[in-house]
Write a protein that holds these residues in place. Sequence first.
Motif, PDB file in Angstrom:
ATOM      1  N   ARG A 126       7.288 -29.580  33.312  1.00  0.00           N
ATOM      2  CA  ARG A 126       7.714 -28.937  34.544  1.00  0.00           C
ATOM      3  C   ARG A 126       6.519 -28.375  35.312  1.00  0.00           C
ATOM      4  O   ARG A 126       6.682 -27.801  36.384  1.00  0.00           O
ATOM      5  CB  ARG A 126       8.707 -27.810  34.234  1.00  0.00           C
ATOM      6  N   LEU A 127       5.341 -28.543  34.740  1.00  0.00           N
ATOM      7  CA  LEU A 127       4.133 -28.077  35.392  1.00  0.00           C
ATOM      8  C   LEU A 127       3.645 -29.107  36.401  1.00  0.00           C
ATOM      9  O   LEU A 127       4.033 -30.269  36.372  1.00  0.00           O
ATOM     10  CB  LEU A 127       3.042 -27.807  34.349  1.00  0.00           C
ATOM     11  N   THR A 128       2.774 -28.665  37.280  1.00  0.00           N
ATOM     12  CA  THR A 128       2.195 -29.577  38.262  1.00  0.00           C
ATOM     13  C   THR A 128       1.164 -30.473  37.589  1.00  0.00           C
ATOM     14  O   THR A 128       0.307 -30.010  36.842  1.00  0.00           O
ATOM     15  CB  THR A 128       1.539 -28.789  39.400  1.00  0.00           C
ATOM     16  N   ASN A 129       1.253 -31.763  37.823  1.00  0.00           N
ATOM     17  CA  ASN A 129       0.343 -32.740  37.238  1.00  0.00           C
ATOM     18  C   ASN A 129      -0.515 -33.370  38.322  1.00  0.00           C
ATOM     19  O   ASN A 129      -0.108 -33.481  39.482  1.00  0.00           O
ATOM     20  CB  ASN A 129       1.128 -33.851  36.528  1.00  0.00           C
ATOM     21  N   THR A 130      -1.699 -33.824  37.931  1.00  0.00           N
ATOM     22  CA  THR A 130      -2.576 -34.556  38.839  1.00  0.00           C
ATOM     23  C   THR A 130      -3.072 -35.813  38.141  1.00  0.00           C
ATOM     24  O   THR A 130      -3.217 -35.847  36.918  1.00  0.00           O
ATOM     25  CB  THR A 130      -3.790 -33.712  39.264  1.00  0.00           C
TER      26      THR A 130
END
Length: 305
Positions: A126-130
């Motif tokens: 649910r975290l922001t990924n790059t």
Amino acid sequence: MNYLVLGLTRGSMYALIALGYTLVYGVLQLINFAHSEVFMSGAFGSYFVVSWVVGDGKNTASWAVPLVLLAGVIAGAVTGGLVAWVLERVAYRPLRKRNAPKLAFLISAIGASFFLSQIAGKLFSRLTNTFPSFFAADATVFTIFGARVTVLQLIIIGSAIVMMIFLDRLVSLTKLGRSIRATAEDAPTAALMGIDIDRTISRTFVIGGLLGGAAGFLFGLAFSFNNTMGFLPGVKAFAAAVLGGIGNIRGAMLGGLLLGVVENLIAPLPFIGLEWTDVVAFVVLVLILMFRPTGLLGERLGRAA
């Protein structure tokens, strides 16, 4: 001019997503609100493939960058197409077989949207990924008509244009395209003429999913992504489809590009700023629809040819 380039970059992605909405509406007369999660799935699918190929991306050779980009687009498209195919088989086809009311399709679409978003957050993150930094996207800058254009912006705009032209030609010139247009025009008559309606509808979902999944990769590459990334771009892409004429392929393309450009051109205006871009974009949509209720190019899928 810089804001125009930014607008075309975002608008290209809106247009690719909007095509999924407009294709499904054209053949089924329903809004596939789960298409935003098809877009999201493309970002995750391409992320895993790209990460597997390049690792952290630090040692990627320059000659390999185009191949990695191609692998990312294909992985995102295949993931989106697969999710869209499953979505049609599980969430829509049983209702269609039972002649369910339109409200049932809407509820099923909303439920599928929440399910896909939450399952992605549960299984992945649910975290922001790059994406891995496998090439210096902003290292090379071109000046075109006074605007600064990065390599990544050229990749996004160019890829979107190629895919949009391909879809337009596919629908206009191929046997599958004629089947899609015939089904959109009159499904019972098309069935009497020997067209497999179920197969045509399924392929329509897959085509929209391929484009949405590819857009997911491009969006994740340019910004970042998570399990809820599909909501706002999905809403804007739906607005773009309505703006251009829901059910009209070229209208969806035009609406997406126009919405992206309007968003970015109003950002530098006094008393507006970036925080008001979403509001202004939908105000423009409402104003245009007041004078053109069917959108800029009309509603019928058949007019795309």
